[in-house]
Design a protein around this motif. Sequence first.
Motif, mmCIF file in Angstrom:
data_model
loop_
_atom_site.group_PDB
_atom_site.id
_atom_site.type_symbol
_atom_site.label_atom_id
_atom_site.label_comp_id
_atom_site.label_asym_id
_atom_site.label_seq_id
_atom_site.Cartn_x
_atom_site.Cartn_y
_atom_site.Cartn_z
ATOM 1 N N SER A 104 -8.081 -11.293 -9.509
ATOM 2 C CA SER A 104 -8.178 -9.847 -9.310
ATOM 3 C C SER A 104 -7.051 -9.118 -10.035
ATOM 4 O O SER A 104 -7.265 -8.067 -10.650
ATOM 5 C CB SER A 104 -8.126 -9.528 -7.813
ATOM 6 O OG SER A 104 -9.203 -10.124 -7.121
ATOM 7 N N LEU A 105 -5.840 -9.663 -9.965
ATOM 8 C CA LEU A 105 -4.712 -9.029 -10.637
ATOM 9 C C LEU A 105 -4.866 -9.103 -12.154
ATOM 10 O O LEU A 105 -4.497 -8.157 -12.870
ATOM 11 C CB LEU A 105 -3.412 -9.700 -10.201
ATOM 12 C CG LEU A 105 -2.986 -9.442 -8.751
ATOM 13 C CD1 LEU A 105 -1.714 -10.215 -8.416
ATOM 14 C CD2 LEU A 105 -2.779 -7.949 -8.494
ATOM 15 N N VAL A 106 -5.401 -10.224 -12.638
ATOM 16 C CA VAL A 106 -5.662 -10.338 -14.082
ATOM 17 C C VAL A 106 -6.668 -9.278 -14.509
ATOM 18 O O VAL A 106 -6.506 -8.594 -15.530
ATOM 19 C CB VAL A 106 -6.176 -11.746 -14.429
ATOM 20 C CG1 VAL A 106 -6.668 -11.791 -15.876
ATOM 21 C CG2 VAL A 106 -5.066 -12.776 -14.223
ATOM 22 N N PHE A 107 -7.735 -9.123 -13.712
ATOM 23 C CA PHE A 107 -8.727 -8.098 -14.022
ATOM 24 C C PHE A 107 -8.113 -6.702 -13.984
ATOM 25 O O PHE A 107 -8.370 -5.867 -14.863
ATOM 26 C CB PHE A 107 -9.885 -8.175 -13.042
ATOM 27 C CG PHE A 107 -10.829 -7.007 -13.148
ATOM 28 C CD1 PHE A 107 -11.761 -6.951 -14.167
ATOM 29 C CD2 PHE A 107 -10.745 -5.950 -12.259
ATOM 30 C CE1 PHE A 107 -12.617 -5.866 -14.284
ATOM 31 C CE2 PHE A 107 -11.591 -4.864 -12.370
ATOM 32 C CZ PHE A 107 -12.533 -4.822 -13.384
ATOM 33 N N LEU A 108 -7.276 -6.446 -12.965
ATOM 34 C CA LEU A 108 -6.658 -5.129 -12.840
ATOM 35 C C LEU A 108 -5.762 -4.840 -14.034
ATOM 36 O O LEU A 108 -5.755 -3.715 -14.559
ATOM 37 C CB LEU A 108 -5.850 -5.054 -11.542
ATOM 38 C CG LEU A 108 -5.161 -3.714 -11.257
ATOM 39 C CD1 LEU A 108 -6.187 -2.597 -11.173
ATOM 40 C CD2 LEU A 108 -4.344 -3.793 -9.983
ATOM 41 N N GLY A 109 -5.013 -5.846 -14.479
ATOM 42 C CA GLY A 109 -4.165 -5.647 -15.652
ATOM 43 C C GLY A 109 -4.978 -5.361 -16.902
ATOM 44 O O GLY A 109 -4.640 -4.458 -17.685
ATOM 45 N N ALA A 110 -6.062 -6.130 -17.100
ATOM 46 C CA ALA A 110 -6.902 -5.916 -18.276
ATOM 47 C C ALA A 110 -7.589 -4.561 -18.223
ATOM 48 O O ALA A 110 -7.673 -3.847 -19.238
ATOM 49 C CB ALA A 110 -7.948 -7.038 -18.380
ATOM 50 N N TYR A 111 -8.061 -4.187 -17.042
ATOM 51 C CA TYR A 111 -8.756 -2.903 -16.913
ATOM 52 C C TYR A 111 -7.782 -1.740 -17.092
ATOM 53 O O TYR A 111 -8.123 -0.716 -17.684
ATOM 54 C CB TYR A 111 -9.434 -2.834 -15.555
ATOM 55 C CG TYR A 111 -10.345 -1.640 -15.395
ATOM 56 C CD1 TYR A 111 -11.518 -1.549 -16.136
ATOM 57 C CD2 TYR A 111 -10.031 -0.610 -14.512
ATOM 58 C CE1 TYR A 111 -12.356 -0.453 -16.000
ATOM 59 C CE2 TYR A 111 -10.862 0.489 -14.374
ATOM 60 C CZ TYR A 111 -12.024 0.557 -15.117
ATOM 61 O OH TYR A 111 -12.849 1.643 -14.989
ATOM 62 N N THR A 112 -6.561 -1.903 -16.582
ATOM 63 C CA THR A 112 -5.539 -0.867 -16.769
ATOM 64 C C THR A 112 -5.237 -0.670 -18.248
ATOM 65 O O THR A 112 -5.149 0.459 -18.741
ATOM 66 C CB THR A 112 -4.255 -1.244 -16.017
ATOM 67 O OG1 THR A 112 -4.534 -1.371 -14.623
ATOM 68 C CG2 THR A 112 -3.176 -0.191 -16.213
ATOM 69 N N TRP A 113 -5.082 -1.787 -18.957
ATOM 70 C CA TRP A 113 -4.811 -1.704 -20.400
ATOM 71 C C TRP A 113 -5.968 -1.047 -21.136
ATOM 72 O O TRP A 113 -5.766 -0.224 -22.035
ATOM 73 C CB TRP A 113 -4.547 -3.101 -20.938
ATOM 74 C CG TRP A 113 -4.372 -3.151 -22.423
ATOM 75 C CD1 TRP A 113 -5.273 -3.588 -23.357
ATOM 76 C CD2 TRP A 113 -3.220 -2.724 -23.156
ATOM 77 N NE1 TRP A 113 -4.762 -3.471 -24.624
ATOM 78 C CE2 TRP A 113 -3.497 -2.938 -24.537
ATOM 79 C CE3 TRP A 113 -1.989 -2.180 -22.790
ATOM 80 C CZ2 TRP A 113 -2.571 -2.629 -25.535
ATOM 81 C CZ3 TRP A 113 -1.068 -1.880 -23.789
ATOM 82 C CH2 TRP A 113 -1.364 -2.099 -25.135
ATOM 83 N N GLN A 114 -7.181 -1.385 -20.759
ATOM 84 C CA GLN A 114 -8.340 -0.822 -21.435
ATOM 85 C C GLN A 114 -8.456 0.677 -21.195
ATOM 86 O O GLN A 114 -8.772 1.440 -22.115
ATOM 87 C CB GLN A 114 -9.613 -1.521 -20.963
ATOM 88 C CG GLN A 114 -10.861 -1.081 -21.714
ATOM 89 C CD GLN A 114 -12.112 -1.699 -21.164
ATOM 90 O OE1 GLN A 114 -12.482 -1.448 -20.022
ATOM 91 N NE2 GLN A 114 -12.771 -2.534 -21.964
ATOM 92 N N VAL A 115 -8.180 1.123 -19.985
ATOM 93 C CA VAL A 115 -8.358 2.540 -19.650
ATOM 94 C C VAL A 115 -7.195 3.379 -20.157
ATOM 95 O O VAL A 115 -7.391 4.428 -20.777
ATOM 96 C CB VAL A 115 -8.527 2.710 -18.129
ATOM 97 C CG1 VAL A 115 -8.546 4.191 -17.753
ATOM 98 C CG2 VAL A 115 -9.801 2.029 -17.662
ATOM 99 N N VAL A 116 -5.976 2.929 -19.884
ATOM 100 C CA VAL A 116 -4.797 3.735 -20.221
ATOM 101 C C VAL A 116 -4.490 3.683 -21.708
ATOM 102 O O VAL A 116 -4.270 4.715 -22.356
ATOM 103 C CB VAL A 116 -3.577 3.267 -19.392
ATOM 104 C CG1 VAL A 116 -2.325 4.061 -19.803
ATOM 105 C CG2 VAL A 116 -3.845 3.443 -17.904
ATOM 106 N N ALA A 117 -4.472 2.470 -22.285
ATOM 107 C CA ALA A 117 -4.125 2.339 -23.706
ATOM 108 C C ALA A 117 -5.304 2.626 -24.627
ATOM 109 O O ALA A 117 -5.106 2.963 -25.799
ATOM 110 C CB ALA A 117 -3.583 0.931 -23.977
ATOM 111 N N ASP A 118 -6.524 2.490 -24.103
ATOM 112 C CA ASP A 118 -7.739 2.712 -24.899
ATOM 113 C C ASP A 118 -7.678 1.949 -26.224
ATOM 114 O O ASP A 118 -7.739 2.550 -27.314
ATOM 115 C CB ASP A 118 -7.923 4.208 -25.165
ATOM 116 C CG ASP A 118 -9.341 4.527 -25.660
ATOM 117 O OD1 ASP A 118 -10.223 3.654 -25.488
ATOM 118 O OD2 ASP A 118 -9.541 5.612 -26.216
ATOM 119 N N PRO A 119 -7.551 0.604 -26.138
ATOM 120 C CA PRO A 119 -7.382 -0.177 -27.373
ATOM 121 C C PRO A 119 -8.667 -0.208 -28.191
ATOM 122 O O PRO A 119 -9.763 0.022 -27.688
ATOM 123 C CB PRO A 119 -7.027 -1.579 -26.839
ATOM 124 C CG PRO A 119 -7.699 -1.646 -25.501
ATOM 125 C CD PRO A 119 -7.619 -0.259 -24.937
ATOM 126 N N ALA A 120 -8.504 -0.550 -29.459
ATOM 127 C CA ALA A 120 -9.652 -0.671 -30.372
ATOM 128 C C ALA A 120 -9.577 -2.010 -31.091
ATOM 129 O O ALA A 120 -8.558 -2.701 -31.070
ATOM 130 C CB ALA A 120 -9.648 0.479 -31.375
#
Length: 275
Positions: free
Chosen positions: A31-47
């Motif tokens: 769950s924490l791994v998912f939360l970290g990945a989702y946080t990075w995807q939403v906040v940083a908006d990587p491409a």
Amino acid sequence: MKLSIPQDPAKKAVALSRYSETSEIPMVVVSLVFLGAYTWQVVADPAGTEHLVTELVMFLTWAVFLADFIITMALTEKRKRWSLMNLVNFAVVVLPVFRTLRLLRVVSLLRVLNRATSLAFGQRIMSYVVSSSMLLTYTGALAVLDAERDADNANILNFGDALWWAFVTITTIGFGDRFPVTAEGRLIAVGLAVAGISLIGLVTVTMGTWVMATLQKIRTEELAEEESDDLQLELIKVRARGEELALELNRNIERESELEGILSGREASDVPSQP
């Protein structure tokens, strides 16, 4: 590792209990791994590659959630009842439209922390409520930003706005300066508001119960002290009465000795003297 599913209901219950205990911490890590990945995807908006990596991590964690759901269902005897009680988990792993609801999986972290703490019951409840509020506020902010950022006429455009909106929503204040305009964002708002009301109700009930228990304890101690005082007073009275009786007994003994002396003197004077 091969997972065998017992047929006997009692053995199934034991297996489910063991699986729940052994899988709880690994699921928290996932769950924490998912939360970290989702946080990075939403906040940083990587491409590009970074976006693909975060999507892969989120897909793998979703696969773990799905496997956990299937194993739990296989070990559950009353599956229909269990499914009704776990509708959110069911929606998370079955319906892709509820992708953001996977964030609720991180709440399993709170169960471990709550079980591991050595605080008293009331303090443990308050700790659980505070942790839940913080986690729900954070995940709600991520979810609404993910849903709203690219929408037409959106007013929640960055994580700061989303965090502010999540805070005023879960506390049921709702200033109205930030609000979702998409259907998914409004669904998140409904869930966050309901969670906030539930947490406030839990705090109210917990505080009321704690106050009543404290008052009852104080009253019990006061009654015990009053009863002790009454016993002490009764003991003092009994001892005083015993001393009075002892003095009266001593006086009676002295009087008896005095009367015996007088009687002996009279008997001696009544004896005739011999010639």
